[in-house]
Design an enzyme around this catalytic site. Structure first.
Site, PDB file in Angstrom:
ATOM      1  N   LYS A  74       1.607  11.342 -10.931  1.00 27.30           N
ATOM      2  CA  LYS A  74       0.666  10.500 -11.665  1.00 27.30           C
ATOM      3  C   LYS A  74       1.393   9.242 -12.112  1.00 27.30           C
ATOM      4  CE  LYS A  74      -2.818  13.460 -13.786  1.00 27.30           C
ATOM      5  NZ  LYS A  74      -3.444  13.767 -15.083  1.00 27.30           N
ATOM      6  N   ASN A 105      -3.174  19.093 -19.554  1.00 29.22           N
ATOM      7  CA  ASN A 105      -3.649  18.232 -20.624  1.00 29.22           C
ATOM      8  C   ASN A 105      -3.782  18.971 -21.951  1.00 29.22           C
ATOM      9  OD1 ASN A 105      -3.867  15.891 -19.041  1.00 29.22           O
ATOM     10  ND2 ASN A 105      -5.788  16.643 -18.182  1.00 29.22           N
ATOM     11  N   HIS A 110       3.961   9.484 -28.104  1.00 33.43           N
ATOM     12  CA  HIS A 110       3.143  10.355 -27.274  1.00 33.43           C
ATOM     13  C   HIS A 110       3.385  11.849 -27.552  1.00 33.43           C
ATOM     14  CE1 HIS A 110       0.937  11.838 -23.832  1.00 33.43           C
ATOM     15  NE2 HIS A 110       2.020  12.451 -23.382  1.00 33.43           N
ATOM     16  N   GLU A 155       6.372  18.709 -25.015  1.00 32.66           N
ATOM     17  CA  GLU A 155       5.891  19.031 -23.664  1.00 32.66           C
ATOM     18  C   GLU A 155       6.565  20.291 -23.120  1.00 32.66           C
ATOM     19  OE1 GLU A 155       3.461  17.406 -22.000  1.00 32.66           O
ATOM     20  OE2 GLU A 155       3.299  15.481 -23.023  1.00 32.66           O
ATOM     21  N   LYS A 162       5.496  22.889 -14.247  1.00 31.26           N
ATOM     22  CA  LYS A 162       4.641  21.770 -13.856  1.00 31.26           C
ATOM     23  C   LYS A 162       4.471  21.716 -12.342  1.00 31.26           C
ATOM     24  CE  LYS A 162       3.310  17.068 -14.427  1.00 31.26           C
ATOM     25  NZ  LYS A 162       3.341  15.855 -15.218  1.00 31.26           N
ATOM     26  N   ARG A 210      -5.088  21.510 -12.552  1.00 30.66           N
ATOM     27  CA  ARG A 210      -4.102  20.576 -13.102  1.00 30.66           C
ATOM     28  C   ARG A 210      -4.470  20.108 -14.501  1.00 30.66           C
ATOM     29  NH1 ARG A 210      -0.663  15.881 -10.058  1.00 30.66           N
ATOM     30  NH2 ARG A 210       0.278  15.006 -11.925  1.00 30.66           N
ATOM     31  N   HIS A 256      -3.587  17.065 -25.066  1.00 32.11           N
ATOM     32  CA  HIS A 256      -3.612  15.637 -24.735  1.00 32.11           C
ATOM     33  C   HIS A 256      -4.931  14.962 -25.082  1.00 32.11           C
ATOM     34  CE1 HIS A 256       0.156  16.489 -22.842  1.00 32.11           C
ATOM     35  NE2 HIS A 256       0.274  15.274 -22.367  1.00 32.11           N
ATOM     36  N   HIS A 274      -4.247  11.893 -27.125  1.00 32.81           N
ATOM     37  CA  HIS A 274      -4.540  10.530 -26.686  1.00 32.81           C
ATOM     38  C   HIS A 274      -5.454   9.819 -27.670  1.00 32.81           C
ATOM     39  CE1 HIS A 274      -3.596  11.178 -22.115  1.00 32.81           C
ATOM     40  NE2 HIS A 274      -2.526  10.965 -22.842  1.00 32.81           N
ATOM     41  N   GLU A 282      -5.815  16.714  -9.392  1.00 31.67           N
ATOM     42  CA  GLU A 282      -6.529  17.034 -10.620  1.00 31.67           C
ATOM     43  C   GLU A 282      -8.025  17.186 -10.409  1.00 31.67           C
ATOM     44  OE1 GLU A 282      -5.839  14.426 -13.970  1.00 31.67           O
ATOM     45  OE2 GLU A 282      -6.166  16.077 -15.346  1.00 31.67           O
ATOM     46  N   ARG A 310       0.819  -1.226   0.000  1.00 32.36           N
ATOM     47  CA  ARG A 310       0.000   0.000   0.000  1.00 32.36           C
ATOM     48  C   ARG A 310       0.848   1.270   0.000  1.00 32.36           C
ATOM     49  NH1 ARG A 310      -2.977  -2.992   3.884  1.00 32.36           N
ATOM     50  NH2 ARG A 310      -4.685  -4.107   2.898  1.00 32.36           N
TER      51      ARG A 310
END
Lengths: 370, 370
Positions: A145, A246, A268, A187, A228, A242, A249, A253, A238, A123
């Protein structure tokens, strides 16, 4: 040797990003200074291991950090449940405890996968990011992330799990191909386009030096990490701002999904480059930003050799309706409405909720290469 | 119909546990009141589905909550990577979003698995626990621990992910076998043994009524949830006091591992019962608690029909050295030292770090049935 330090301020999860040449060779001392007594499992891929694993192992051993290495096949396909289980089993087989660390040595795929594993073994274990691609140094290794892909889409499964330390060795970028470096540069440009118009203008003037290496490269990476880190500190999980990260993106994506994550066709960063160009063009179509700004963005991305249009992708694309379905399945969907990052101009991005899917569809049809 | 409400106070993750008969039939209204507009994926197993899925689906439909059901094979083997992937894929296939909910309808296995899936799909969805076993109602559905097993041990992979709501329908317990009910009762007794000596004395006087049903049963469940909620509120991520909840679990998990998680030989609650008896006996051996208290604990657990000695487990056990290895692999190990929950008497448990493994080994040898 000059090292830049960028702090990511997240209360009791605050950590430093160190940026500079030679950090792999001194990883052991940097890690043991912050995490005394730690043991580690290094997660890496075959390509990166060939270039960087031995120096890292030597550095860890020299600092008295016991470690084991888990080497996976390179490529996006490694962001899978199967690879996750391999890493989890490897970390447990090494009998590491909660206070020990997983070290991600590699690009975004390895960072996302290893971070996810470190977030779920017992965990949550400690985690150190050692990004070796430009993309990972300016994006995926910062912000916590983590995740893997699903047949239903990219990054749909994962956790938020912050590293204790990020070591970005700019020397590692010398082994990247031009295509990989350009993909990461998309990016870098993104941070200028979100809310740093001066940075974008600086990139327009200095991109050649960044591609060649030297101080401009380190400065561009540090500025990207600062950009960032600021957004992440405002909105770690997010729920708001945040989402600005994206930019490019949602379209990107969808195009990655539509090309089956085939890196021969689209990686990407290239998807993000096309996505950013489309986001500006779409904003212009909606009379939010000027066509001049949209063209300026396309011009700069094209100048560095990045694709900016769907037609730049080799091979056939699904039709506009299918592309819209990919967009709808993207995780930034909120309660059925389409959320996009749109812009009022260079450095003026904003979160647009409730974008009508009919507008998106019409735009996709206009810009579809068929 | 009387419903008891126990709040779990965790700042912005605070939630209620509702306890009482008939809660499955009114789940729809309770859920929609707290999570308006939510859609849901119900995760359950074949046994529980046969008894409770139709009423739950009807209740959700009546409240306007769209839902889909994912039914898995019953049993501890379902706490696996494979089942996790099945649930994750099912939730994504239903196109649920971050604001939608996973509902766990079942015992601890289903709750731990569904909770883990809800914690990683889209990096965290909403989660509703509907525990149908006594064990799940008083333990696993409260506190946010989720996870699956590994070949290296039990619950070694998972996340902390709090539910938004727990609905404990005491009516569901009427379908449990005596053995299942007793196994859950071990965790009820545990709360008395940790820090509630009056509760333990009340259990000694009232256990027959708890087993028969009625107000004493609801009171015992609510008191157990309150006890657990207090500990979890003090230490959500188990960096300190929360480890007290592991009373009986270090020995218990080792015995579960040593019997291959074969529920024909030993179920979790039985392992905890033996583990609690051993923890008191071990504490007595270390002159921490009186033999009278250790015998009192054994007497009560045996009175309700729970096992209290390794010899009570059918079949052969590995030898003491192997059992110690199982203990060392348990996730409560901290930096090489063995951590145990020991006690100074009934209701006086404490966290003992740096317990010498030689003492544990000698104790295991003395108490080994061979």
């Amino acid at each position: 040797m000059s090292i830049e330090t960028v702090p990511v301020r997240l209360g009791d999860r605050t950590y430093d990003i160190l940026i500079g040449a030679g950090l792999i060779a001194r990883a052991g001392e940097e890690i043991v200074r912050r995490l005394p007594g730690v043991r580690a499992a290094i997660v890496t891929d075959g390509h990166v291991a060939a270039a960087h694993l031995d120096p890292l192992l030597a550095s860890l051993e020299g600092a008295g950090v016991g470690s084991t290495a888990i080497t996976l096949p390179p490529g996006e396909k490694t962001k899978s449940f199967e690879a996750l289980q391999t890493v989890v089993d490897g970390v447990l087989a090494a009998r590491l405890e909660r206070g020990d660390a997983v070290i991600a040595l590699g690009g975004g795929v390895i960072g996302d996968l290893a971070g996810f594993a470190s977030g779920i073994v017992r965990r949550g274990m400690r985690f150190v990011q050692m990004p070796t691609s430009l993309l990972a140094q300016v994006d995926s290794s910062v912000g916590g992330k983590t995740g893997i892909n699903s047949t239903h889409g990219k990054n749909l499964v994962g956790v938020f799990h912050q590293p204790q330390l990020v070591l970005a060795d700019t020397g590692a970028l010398d082994t990247l191909s031009d295509r990989e470096f350009r993909a990461g540069y998309a990016e870098v440009a993104k941070y200028g386009l979100i809310d740093r118009p001066d940075f974008f203008a600086w990139l327009e003037d200095n991109w050649r030096e960044i591609f060649e290496g030297g101080p401009a490269r380190t400065r561009a990476i540090a500025e990207s990490c600062r950009a960032k880190a600021e957004v992440v500190a405002r909105d770690e999980f997010e729920t708001g701002d945040r989402a600005l990260l994206n930019l490019g993106h949602t379209f990107g994506h969808a195009l990655e999904g539509a090309t089956g994550y085939d890196s021969g066709r689209l990686v990407h960063g290239e998807g993000v480059a096309i996505g950013m160009a489309l986001a500006h063009r779409f904003s212009s179509r909606l009379n939010l930003c000027s066509m001049d700004d949209a063209l300026r963005v396309e011009r700069h991305l094209a100048a560095v050799g990045l694709p900016t249009r769907m037609a730049d992708i080799p091979g056939d694309l699904p039709d506009a309706d299918r592309l819209l379905a990919y967009i709808a399945q993207d995780k930034k969907v909120s309660r059925g409405a389409l959320t996009f990052i749109l812009t009022r101009g260079v450095g003026q991005a904003f979160i647009a909720r409730d974008v009508p899917s009919s507008e998106v569809l019409a735009f996709l049809k206009e810009n579809h290469p068929r």
